[in-house]
Enzyme design. Structure first.
Site, mmCIF file in Angstrom:
data_model
loop_
_atom_site.group_PDB
_atom_site.id
_atom_site.type_symbol
_atom_site.label_atom_id
_atom_site.label_comp_id
_atom_site.label_asym_id
_atom_site.label_seq_id
_atom_site.Cartn_x
_atom_site.Cartn_y
_atom_site.Cartn_z
ATOM 1 N N ALA A 52 4.807 3.005 1.849
ATOM 2 C CA ALA A 52 3.873 1.932 1.471
ATOM 3 C C ALA A 52 3.327 2.224 0.074
ATOM 4 O O ALA A 52 3.242 1.328 -0.774
ATOM 5 C CB ALA A 52 2.738 1.877 2.481
ATOM 6 N N ILE A 55 6.083 1.366 -2.407
ATOM 7 C CA ILE A 55 6.269 -0.082 -2.572
ATOM 8 C C ILE A 55 5.148 -0.637 -3.449
ATOM 9 O O ILE A 55 5.341 -1.461 -4.323
ATOM 10 C CB ILE A 55 6.253 -0.780 -1.192
ATOM 11 C CG1 ILE A 55 7.508 -0.456 -0.408
ATOM 12 C CG2 ILE A 55 6.104 -2.274 -1.341
ATOM 13 C CD1 ILE A 55 7.515 -1.026 0.985
ATOM 14 N N ASP A 56 3.960 -0.061 -3.251
ATOM 15 C CA ASP A 56 2.789 -0.556 -3.992
ATOM 16 C C ASP A 56 2.878 -0.265 -5.475
ATOM 17 O O ASP A 56 2.134 -0.832 -6.256
ATOM 18 C CB ASP A 56 1.549 0.183 -3.455
ATOM 19 C CG ASP A 56 0.635 -0.795 -2.739
ATOM 20 O OD1 ASP A 56 0.944 -2.002 -2.818
ATOM 21 O OD2 ASP A 56 -0.348 -0.361 -2.159
ATOM 22 N N ALA A 57 3.737 0.646 -5.856
ATOM 23 C CA ALA A 57 3.676 1.180 -7.221
ATOM 24 C C ALA A 57 3.761 0.075 -8.269
ATOM 25 O O ALA A 57 2.843 -0.124 -9.057
ATOM 26 C CB ALA A 57 4.819 2.174 -7.426
#
Lengths: 79, 292
Positions: A52, A55-57
């Site tokens: 998660a 993915i947030d990066a």
């Protein structure tokens, strides 16, 4: 000057769209995996949090730059 | 700025500018109208001056806080390491042992080479970045207004919201990556990996080289900006919530609950970002240690 705000809004929106879809899939797979093998629950959850974050990066980098655009570039401070 | 209460944009600008010490070029007109005859090293009074300083400017507050937190980390862990007893461990020792074992297990199953530097490096990165991020939970106005009372005009206490700090750490990891790649694979091996990797034929060298270089440069860039983006966005939301306090009682109360909710969520974000920075560093170093 207004175009900067629209640009920032588009950056935020598209980034959030991608991250939301990614997180949805990730969460779904986590539940599937845990349902199939409950004893792997904690390990899967650990990996889910790691992914998660990954993915947030890119969306969060977009959010950071969009906020820079809104609060520094738009009012023209330090330009 | 000091007397009347600032407008929203001024308030946000104020909380986003670092305490910068740098060289102003000759002939630059200061905020109070004085024109500089020679290049002078001075404190910037506002972001206009800070950006006029260009490259040779230091963010004193980010440097001070990150250095201070690093010293706290080393002192705390060294203190515990010296007084370690295998008998009845104290609470502090238990806490430190939990962290060290957690990092050790992670590094063991991620890092496949044999390098005594990686585990301590991972521990340092995890705890240091976590401490830097932890500063974000301090309410936005506490330290800056305290510093204003002491005469220091601008102050940002969260070092990891400063791209210089996070990209600096990412570049350090990048240098380590290059060093170990060349040391383990040899310069020839490393160049071969860059030029031959996807398609093992000399005709594809330009394509391979382009793709591999993009991949190589993306690592430190995304590593640094990921931490910066998360913490900058987190701090920005804290500032926006703080702006709500000035908009009457109802918004103030609502802002209070928002601040509480966001801070609790932010605790997860802080640890997660420190963990991810550490995991990726170890993964990049273990990729550097792969010897086919």
């Amino acid at each position: 000057m207004e175009l900067v705000i629209i640009a920032a809004a588009i950056m935020l929106g598209l980034g959030a769209l991608g991250a939301a879809v990614g997180m949805g899939l990730l969460g779904g797979r986590l539940l599937e995996g845990t349902a199939r093998q409950p004893e792997l629950g904690p390990m899967l959850q650990g990996k889910m949090f790691l992914l998660a974050g990954l993915i947030d990066a890119i969306p969060i980098i977009g959010v950071g730059i969009a906020m820079y655009l809104i609060f520094v570039v738009a009012p023209g401070v330090g330009a | 700025m000091a007397g009347e209460n600032p407008t929203t944009t001024e308030y946000i600008q104020h909380h986003l500018t670092n305490l910068t010490y740098g060289k102003l070029p000759a002939g630059y007109e200061r905020y109070d109208g004085t024109v500089l005859e020679a290049d002078t090293w001075t404190m910037a009074h506002g972001s206009a001056e800070a950006s006029a300083m260009g490259f040779n400017a230091f963010h004193v507050d980010s440097l001070a806080w990150s250095f201070g937190l690093g010293v706290i980390f080393c002192a705390l862990f060294a203190l515990v390491a010296k007084s370690v007893t295998s008998g009845v461990p104290g609470r502090l020792q238990n806490f430190v042992e939990i962290i060290v074992e957690f990092i050790d297990n992670n590094v063991k199953d991620m890092f496949h080479g044999r390098n005594p530097l990686v585990a301590p490096l991972a521990l340092t990165i995890f705890v240091w970045v976590f401490l830097m991020n932890l500063m974000d939970l301090v309410p936005v106005d506490v330290v800056p207004s305290l510093m204003m009372a002491l005469g220091v005009e601008y102050h940002k206490i969260v070092p990891s919201t400063d791209p210089n700090i996070t990209l600096g750490m990412a570049v350090a990891v990048f240098i380590l990556m290059l060093y170990y790649s060349i040391k383990i694979k040899g310069l020839g091996g490393f160049v071969k990996e860059l030029t031959m990797h996807p398609f093992n034929h000399w005709l594809f060298i330009p394509v391979n080289l382009f793709m591999e270089l993009v991949g190589l440069l993306a690592k430190p860039f995304s590593l640094g900006l990921r931490l910066f983006g998360n913490m900058y966005a987190g701090e920005m939301i804290f500032i926006l919530i703080a702006v709500m306090y000035s908009a009457g009682l109802f918004f103030g109360l609502f802002g209070g609950f928002l601040q509480l909710g966001w801070a609790i969520f932010h605790i997860l974000v802080i640890t997660l970002q420190a963990f991810i920075f550490m995991v990726l560093t170890v993964v990049y170093l273990s990729m550097a240690h792969e010897d086919h």
